[in-house]
Write an enzyme that holds these catalytic residues in place. Structure first.
Site, PDB file in Angstrom:
ATOM      1  NE  ARG A 136      -9.085  -7.721   2.085  1.00  0.00           N
ATOM      2  CZ  ARG A 136      -7.314  -7.117   3.026  1.00  0.00           C
ATOM      3  NH1 ARG A 136      -7.597  -6.234   1.484  1.00  0.00           N
ATOM      4  NH2 ARG A 136      -6.807  -7.287   3.749  1.00  0.00           N
TER       5      ARG A 136
ATOM      6  N   GLY B 123      -4.560  -5.805   6.744  1.00  0.00           N
ATOM      7  CA  GLY B 123      -5.638  -4.462   6.946  1.00  0.00           C
ATOM      8  C   GLY B 123      -6.756  -4.791   7.870  1.00  0.00           C
TER       9      GLY B 123
ATOM     10  CB  THR C 242       1.243   0.554   4.907  1.00  0.00           C
ATOM     11  OG1 THR C 242       1.567  -0.995   4.156  1.00  0.00           O
ATOM     12  CG2 THR C 242       1.942   0.641   5.460  1.00  0.00           C
ATOM     13  N   GLY C 243      -0.087  -1.795   5.476  1.00  0.00           N
ATOM     14  CA  GLY C 243      -0.125  -3.309   6.499  1.00  0.00           C
ATOM     15  C   GLY C 243      -1.083  -4.568   5.707  1.00  0.00           C
TER      16      GLY C 243
ATOM     17  CB  THR D 141      -0.784   0.276   0.997  1.00  0.00           C
ATOM     18  OG1 THR D 141      -2.092  -1.429   1.580  1.00  0.00           O
ATOM     19  CG2 THR D 141      -1.611   0.914   1.334  1.00  0.00           C
TER      20      THR D 141
ATOM     21  CG  ASP E 191      -5.518  -1.692   6.424  1.00  0.00           C
ATOM     22  OD1 ASP E 191      -5.590  -2.284   5.054  1.00  0.00           O
ATOM     23  OD2 ASP E 191      -4.901  -0.408   6.417  1.00  0.00           O
TER      24      ASP E 191
END
Ligand code: GLY
Length: 304
Positions: A199, A225, A222-223, A171, A202
């Site tokens: 899907r 979600g 970021t990461g 992201t 976040d």
């Protein structure tokens, strides 16, 4: 008059060695584009949009063309942009025919009484507001076709659930402070490799992947979600800045909270209206770049 600040990230994950240089070049180019807006007196909102557009156009990142593919081999994109001076926001989710979903998000912020559009409705809104649609195939690159095939083959061999939360979170995002003292944030993503169609992560949800309020802070996360969504992590961090804590400390605490509370992993950039900032991640790498009128710096490795 505050000194403008631009802080961007290009995703927190196990960025392979052979992609480090491309990530650093990518955040460098995005920083330059966003800074051009701020340097000529532009708004923080314009700066974060321009910075994110550059990373959406760069195939290095999991945003726009070159994003990770979903289980059906399609690109599905999410993005959000938010103005800390008005709390106006625009978000799109699960779009398949937009090269720059952040541009559509910005149009929603500016031109719509609504905040969030998904799928075909988002694409229709974009087209009606002058943003050209592309084909989904135009967003797909061979590297990602190979990556998906490899992942699905390995998962089939091992007879495991097809989910890739640890290997794919690239992201992109930006936060900025402009010369008028306003802060803004934007985040854009292709989501996780092999995600189920429909899907939503976040990144495009207010307070999860992105948040901005002049009275608290601007954040882009970021990461992985799902854990970030459960904690509404960007809003959590902004609220902690409002209690008087320094963004540097809050960003680190937010990532500790993510790990301790829901075993999540990822990263965050955080900036308040005084120009104080924080950068944190618990993944091996996260490309980031920072610029003020006196200072420019870059990083990618985790420090602790
Ligand atoms: N943080 C990106 C996603 O999980 O979709």
């Amino acid at each position: 008059m505050p000194d403008p600040v631009l802080l961007i990230h290009g995703g927190a994950w196990s960025i392979p060695d052979d992609m480090v240089e491309a990530h650093l070049n990518g955040v460098h180019n995005a920083l330059a584009a966003g800074w051009r807006m701020l340097a000529r007196g532009g708004a923080a909102l314009d700066a974060v949009e321009e910075a994110v557009v550059i990373m959406e156009d760069d195939e290095t990142f999991d945003a726009g063309r070159g994003s990770f593919l979903n289980r059906d081999g399609k690109v599905q994109l999410d993005a959000l942009i938010m103005d800390g001076s008005t709390l106006r926001a625009g978000g799109v989710g699960c779009v398949e025919r937009l090269r720059n979903p952040v541009r559509a998000a910005r149009k929603i912020l500016s031109d719509s009484p609504h905040v969030y559009f998904v799928a075909e409705g988002a694409e229709r809104f974009a087209a009606e507001h002058g943003i050209p649609l592309c084909r989904n195939e135009d967003l797909i690159i061979p590297r990602e076709v190979e990556r998906l095939r490899g992942f699905q083959a390995r998962a089939a061999d091992a007879n495991v659930d097809l989910f890739a939360p640890t290997i794919s979170h690239d992201t992109v995002g930006a936060v900025a402070l402009d010369g008028s003292g306003n802060i803004s944030a934007a985040t854009s993503t292709g989501g996780t490799l092999n995600k189920a169609p429909g899907r939503l992560g976040d990144s495009s949800l207010i307070g999860c992947g992105c948040y901005a309020d002049n009275q608290t802070a601007a954040a882009s996360t970021t990461g992985w979600g799902e854990p970030i969504m459960k904690l509404v992590l960007a809003k959590w961090a902004a609220d902690h800045v409002a209690t008087g804590s320094l963004p540097e400390w809050v960003a680190a605490e937010a990532i500790n909270y993510l790990k301790d509370r829901v075993n999540g992993h990822g990263g965050m950039i955080l900036l308040d209206a005084l120009g104080r900032f924080g950068i944190a991640h618990n993944t091996p790498r996260m490309a980031w770049a920072l610029k003020t009128s006196k200072h420019e710096s870059y990083g990618i490795e985790r420090k602790n």
